[in-house]
Design an enzyme around this catalytic site. Structure first.
Site, PDB file in Angstrom:
ATOM      1  N   VAL A  31      25.767  97.683  21.440  1.00 25.12           N
ATOM      2  CA  VAL A  31      26.275  97.463  20.089  1.00 25.12           C
ATOM      3  C   VAL A  31      26.834  98.786  19.595  1.00 25.12           C
ATOM      4  O   VAL A  31      26.544  99.851  20.157  1.00 25.12           O
ATOM      5  CB  VAL A  31      25.190  96.950  19.117  1.00 25.12           C
ATOM      6  N   SER A  32      27.634  98.725  18.533  1.00 20.59           N
ATOM      7  CA  SER A  32      28.348  99.915  18.078  1.00 20.59           C
ATOM      8  C   SER A  32      27.556 100.800  17.128  1.00 20.59           C
ATOM      9  O   SER A  32      27.729 102.012  17.120  1.00 20.59           O
ATOM     10  CB  SER A  32      29.664  99.505  17.393  1.00 20.59           C
ATOM     11  N   SER A  33      26.687 100.202  16.309  1.00 19.79           N
ATOM     12  CA  SER A  33      26.032 100.990  15.258  1.00 19.79           C
ATOM     13  C   SER A  33      24.563 100.617  15.106  1.00 19.79           C
ATOM     14  O   SER A  33      24.102  99.582  15.595  1.00 19.79           O
ATOM     15  CB  SER A  33      26.754 100.786  13.922  1.00 19.79           C
TER      16      SER A  33
END
Length: 207
Positions: free
Chosen positions: A66-68
């Site tokens: 996931v990105s964040s």
């Protein structure tokens, strides 16, 4: 372990020509699978079961990203889906994960994955979606997998988002990277800029 072979290898195993295999495909007699790069791959266990010898030297790697930090719950869901899928198929697997941008090529999990693929230790890669691997450059990784005879399993072939949503995420990630370099990742200017971009995306119903 299931092993996939190219159309040339399948033709040699069956003692027929490549055009014959293509005719069988058109008639529905023998339908191959397709790689991420749209190349034909034939399941050797269906062609000649006696040749399907378990390969215990190469492992399956399941990869989640996931990105964040605010997407940690989604990361856990990805892990659970991957673990369940691999367990259902009876695969011995290693689960790798990253929390970081899809434009970052230096994430620890991704580097471990690439090192294992290049060293020949991986026989199968399992991901939930194509963009969980990388935002840009996933096709290059798939090409490396193909060259190393690594089967790529993408659980959801459809996109998680629409084209517009993907484009908005790409733009946001690009701005995030360059604004962090310009102002510093924790600076007030950087945060203000990112908040403005997010608001603009939401106002235009892109995300």
């Amino acid at each position: 372990m299931r092993r996939l072979c190219t159309i040339g290898e399948a033709a040699r195993l069956l003692g027929v020509s490549i055009p014959t295999l293509r005719r069988w495909e058109e008639s529905g007699k023998l339908v191959p699978e397709r790689t991420a790069g749209k190349h034909r791959r034939y399941d050797i266990t269906k062609l000649k079961p006696e040749l399907a010898i378990e390969d215990t030297t190469r492992t399956t790697i399941a990869y989640a990203r996931v990105s964040s930090h605010d997407q940690r719950e989604d990361l856990e869901r990805q892990k659970q889906v991957l673990e369940l899928y691999c367990a259902q198929h009876g695969w011995n697997f290693t689960l790798l994960s990253d929390l970081g941008s899809g434009m970052n090529y230096h994430k620890k999990g991704l580097r471990r994955l690439l090192d294992a693929i290049l060293s020949g230790d991986v026989g199968r890669l399992v991901i939930t979606h194509k963009d969980r691997l990388l935002r840009f450059g996933a096709e290059l990784v798939f090409a490396i997998c193909e060259a190393k005879n690594v089967e790529v399993v993408i659980l959801n072939q459809g996109g998680e988002c629409s084209f517009e949503e993907d484009l908005a995420k790409d733009v946001l990630e690009i701005i995030t990277v360059f604004s962090a370099r310009l102002y510093g990742s924790r600076s007030h200017k950087n945060k203000k800029l990112l908040e403005g971009v997010k608001e603009a995306i939401e106002d235009n119903a892109l995300c």
